[in-house]
Structures are given as structure tokens and as C-alpha cells.
Scaffold this motif. Sequence first.
Motif, PDB file in Angstrom:
ATOM      1  N   ILE A   1       0.855  -1.180   0.000  1.00  0.00           N
ATOM      2  CA  ILE A   1       0.000   0.000   0.000  1.00  0.00           C
ATOM      3  C   ILE A   1       0.900   1.242   0.000  1.00  0.00           C
ATOM      4  O   ILE A   1       1.781   1.365   0.854  1.00  0.00           O
ATOM      5  CB  ILE A   1      -0.926   0.018   1.229  1.00  0.00           C
ATOM      6  CG1 ILE A   1      -1.850  -1.195   1.208  1.00  0.00           C
ATOM      7  CG2 ILE A   1      -1.728   1.308   1.295  1.00  0.00           C
ATOM      8  CD1 ILE A   1      -2.695  -1.355   2.451  1.00  0.00           C
TER       9      ILE A   1
ATOM     10  N   MET B   1      -1.492   6.700   0.549  1.00  0.00           N
ATOM     11  CA  MET B   1      -2.796   6.057   0.742  1.00  0.00           C
ATOM     12  C   MET B   1      -2.990   5.701   2.218  1.00  0.00           C
ATOM     13  O   MET B   1      -4.076   5.897   2.777  1.00  0.00           O
ATOM     14  CB  MET B   1      -2.857   4.807  -0.132  1.00  0.00           C
ATOM     15  CG  MET B   1      -4.200   4.214  -0.342  1.00  0.00           C
ATOM     16  SD  MET B   1      -4.016   2.922  -1.626  1.00  0.00           S
ATOM     17  CE  MET B   1      -5.560   2.091  -1.428  1.00  0.00           C
ATOM     18  N   LYS B   2      -1.931   5.186   2.857  1.00  0.00           N
ATOM     19  CA  LYS B   2      -2.005   4.859   4.282  1.00  0.00           C
ATOM     20  C   LYS B   2      -2.218   6.116   5.117  1.00  0.00           C
ATOM     21  O   LYS B   2      -2.961   6.103   6.085  1.00  0.00           O
ATOM     22  CB  LYS B   2      -0.712   4.166   4.737  1.00  0.00           C
ATOM     23  CG  LYS B   2      -0.623   2.726   4.361  1.00  0.00           C
ATOM     24  CD  LYS B   2       0.626   2.111   4.949  1.00  0.00           C
ATOM     25  CE  LYS B   2       0.657   0.635   4.745  1.00  0.00           C
ATOM     26  NZ  LYS B   2       1.782   0.000   5.414  1.00  0.00           N
TER      27      LYS B   2
ATOM     28  N   TYR C   1      -5.924   7.546   4.562  1.00  0.00           N
ATOM     29  CA  TYR C   1      -6.982   6.712   5.141  1.00  0.00           C
ATOM     30  C   TYR C   1      -6.375   5.730   6.151  1.00  0.00           C
ATOM     31  O   TYR C   1      -6.420   4.526   5.939  1.00  0.00           O
ATOM     32  CB  TYR C   1      -7.702   5.935   4.036  1.00  0.00           C
ATOM     33  CG  TYR C   1      -8.241   6.792   2.930  1.00  0.00           C
ATOM     34  CD1 TYR C   1      -9.422   7.503   3.097  1.00  0.00           C
ATOM     35  CD2 TYR C   1      -7.572   6.891   1.717  1.00  0.00           C
ATOM     36  CE1 TYR C   1      -9.928   8.294   2.074  1.00  0.00           C
ATOM     37  CE2 TYR C   1      -8.077   7.682   0.691  1.00  0.00           C
ATOM     38  CZ  TYR C   1      -9.243   8.385   0.871  1.00  0.00           C
ATOM     39  OH  TYR C   1      -9.737   9.157  -0.129  1.00  0.00           O
TER      40      TYR C   1
ATOM     41  N   TYR D   1      -6.719   1.636   5.579  1.00  0.00           N
ATOM     42  CA  TYR D   1      -5.594   0.979   4.913  1.00  0.00           C
ATOM     43  C   TYR D   1      -4.391   0.818   5.836  1.00  0.00           C
ATOM     44  O   TYR D   1      -3.290   1.205   5.514  1.00  0.00           O
ATOM     45  CB  TYR D   1      -5.195   1.756   3.655  1.00  0.00           C
ATOM     46  CG  TYR D   1      -6.299   1.824   2.642  1.00  0.00           C
ATOM     47  CD1 TYR D   1      -6.775   0.669   2.043  1.00  0.00           C
ATOM     48  CD2 TYR D   1      -6.874   3.033   2.289  1.00  0.00           C
ATOM     49  CE1 TYR D   1      -7.802   0.717   1.105  1.00  0.00           C
ATOM     50  CE2 TYR D   1      -7.888   3.092   1.348  1.00  0.00           C
ATOM     51  CZ  TYR D   1      -8.351   1.937   0.770  1.00  0.00           C
ATOM     52  OH  TYR D   1      -9.354   1.973  -0.157  1.00  0.00           O
ATOM     53  N   ASP D   2      -4.615   0.243   7.013  1.00  0.00           N
ATOM     54  CA  ASP D   2      -3.511   0.022   7.944  1.00  0.00           C
ATOM     55  C   ASP D   2      -2.755  -1.268   7.653  1.00  0.00           C
ATOM     56  O   ASP D   2      -1.671  -1.491   8.167  1.00  0.00           O
ATOM     57  CB  ASP D   2      -4.003   0.035   9.392  1.00  0.00           C
ATOM     58  CG  ASP D   2      -5.021  -1.062   9.670  1.00  0.00           C
ATOM     59  OD1 ASP D   2      -5.711  -1.490   8.718  1.00  0.00           O
ATOM     60  OD2 ASP D   2      -5.128  -1.485  10.827  1.00  0.00           O
TER      61      ASP D   2
ATOM     62  N   GLY E   1      -2.427  -4.707   4.419  1.00  0.00           N
ATOM     63  CA  GLY E   1      -2.882  -5.236   3.142  1.00  0.00           C
ATOM     64  C   GLY E   1      -1.881  -5.058   2.027  1.00  0.00           C
ATOM     65  O   GLY E   1      -0.795  -4.526   2.218  1.00  0.00           O
TER      66      GLY E   1
ATOM     67  N   VAL F   1      -2.062  -4.088  -2.337  1.00  0.00           N
ATOM     68  CA  VAL F   1      -2.915  -3.561  -3.397  1.00  0.00           C
ATOM     69  C   VAL F   1      -2.837  -4.445  -4.638  1.00  0.00           C
ATOM     70  O   VAL F   1      -1.737  -4.805  -5.079  1.00  0.00           O
ATOM     71  CB  VAL F   1      -2.485  -2.126  -3.775  1.00  0.00           C
ATOM     72  CG1 VAL F   1      -3.361  -1.571  -4.883  1.00  0.00           C
ATOM     73  CG2 VAL F   1      -2.527  -1.218  -2.569  1.00  0.00           C
TER      74      VAL F   1
ATOM     75  N   VAL G   1      -7.738  -3.837  -2.118  1.00  0.00           N
ATOM     76  CA  VAL G   1      -6.700  -4.141  -1.131  1.00  0.00           C
ATOM     77  C   VAL G   1      -7.053  -5.460  -0.461  1.00  0.00           C
ATOM     78  O   VAL G   1      -8.108  -5.588   0.159  1.00  0.00           O
ATOM     79  CB  VAL G   1      -6.568  -3.012  -0.086  1.00  0.00           C
ATOM     80  CG1 VAL G   1      -5.566  -3.387   0.985  1.00  0.00           C
ATOM     81  CG2 VAL G   1      -6.170  -1.701  -0.764  1.00  0.00           C
TER      82      VAL G   1
ATOM     83  N   THR H   1      -6.654  -7.939   2.449  1.00  0.00           N
ATOM     84  CA  THR H   1      -6.242  -7.809   3.847  1.00  0.00           C
ATOM     85  C   THR H   1      -6.082  -9.149   4.562  1.00  0.00           C
ATOM     86  O   THR H   1      -5.443  -9.216   5.599  1.00  0.00           O
ATOM     87  CB  THR H   1      -7.253  -6.948   4.626  1.00  0.00           C
ATOM     88  OG1 THR H   1      -8.562  -7.522   4.489  1.00  0.00           O
ATOM     89  CG2 THR H   1      -7.261  -5.515   4.103  1.00  0.00           C
TER      90      THR H   1
ATOM     91  N   GLY I   1     -14.111   1.565  -0.562  1.00  0.00           N
ATOM     92  CA  GLY I   1     -13.761   1.514   0.854  1.00  0.00           C
ATOM     93  C   GLY I   1     -14.568   0.523   1.660  1.00  0.00           C
ATOM     94  O   GLY I   1     -14.516   0.525   2.887  1.00  0.00           O
TER      95      GLY I   1
ATOM     96  N   LYS J   1     -15.351  -3.120   3.149  1.00  0.00           N
ATOM     97  CA  LYS J   1     -14.672  -4.369   3.480  1.00  0.00           C
ATOM     98  C   LYS J   1     -15.604  -5.530   3.176  1.00  0.00           C
ATOM     99  O   LYS J   1     -16.782  -5.505   3.506  1.00  0.00           O
ATOM    100  CB  LYS J   1     -14.273  -4.401   4.964  1.00  0.00           C
ATOM    101  CG  LYS J   1     -13.190  -3.414   5.295  1.00  0.00           C
ATOM    102  CD  LYS J   1     -12.753  -3.555   6.741  1.00  0.00           C
ATOM    103  CE  LYS J   1     -11.653  -2.541   7.034  1.00  0.00           C
ATOM    104  NZ  LYS J   1     -11.098  -2.717   8.365  1.00  0.00           N
TER     105      LYS J   1
END
Length: 135
Positions: free
Chosen positions: A50, A54-55, A58, A62-63, A65, A67, A87, A89, A127, A129
Motif C-alpha cells: 500500500i 494512501m495509508k 486513510y 488501509y492500515d 494489506g 494492493v 486491497v 487484507t 472503501g 470491506k
Amino acid sequence: DLSGYIKTKNPDDVVYVQILRDNSVETVPVTLTNRSDIFVELMGMQFKDIPKDMKEQYPDLYDKGAVVMENKNRFLAEKVGIGRFYVITEINGEAINSTDDIKKLYNQYGEDFTKHLTSIEFINTRGQKKEIMFR
């Protein structure tokens, strides 16, 4: 320690590596790249870490994962709907924090990982999940 030395360098820095072969030493220049430019493949999908921006933009979403940069797996693309910039995860209950975790799965199961797929968790481009279970 080589890894300690490399960590002190930046992308596009040139380091010189000495190679000993047949009692002869050759020095080769190596240009370092940014880790986020490295791609890993698994199940017909190409992944990268990632991106930092991007991290930062958000952090709650996006903590962790990896891409999806390209998906050539027709089943995962057409039936599951996993596309570019999704992403991943979690795969088979194992957290995917970076492409390193994808490499571990590849090393564990090999090229035809799809046969071993039981679940996949991902964040779509909106966004959201989602988790898909396979039988």
C-alpha cells in the motif's frame, strides 16, 4: 550487516557490490529502488505494498494489506469481483500486512494457490470491506 547498510540508503542511490567468482573480484553498481515499486504475484494477481500516501490519507482503512495492481485470474475477477486497486487484507484467515505475507503464502502453497483458497478478505475501491468464503 548488509541489510543495516542498505537501510541507510535512499531510492535511486547507487551502491557497489563486489562479486567473487573464480578467484576474481568484480565490482558492480546497483541502483536501489523504492520498496513500493516491487510487485509480487499470486493466483494470477499482481500485488504491491500500500503506498504511503494512501495509508496516511486513510489510516483506519488501509492500515494493512497489499494492493491488487492487475488481476488475470478470471474467476476472482468475474465471479468474486476483485479488481485493480482492491486491497487484500486476509487470505485463508491469515493477515496480509504487506507483499511479504503474499510471498510467504506463495512459498507455502506454490503457483497453483487457488486450489488451497478457503477465504479472502478485501477492501474494494469504495472503501467497503468484504469477505468471500470458498468451499
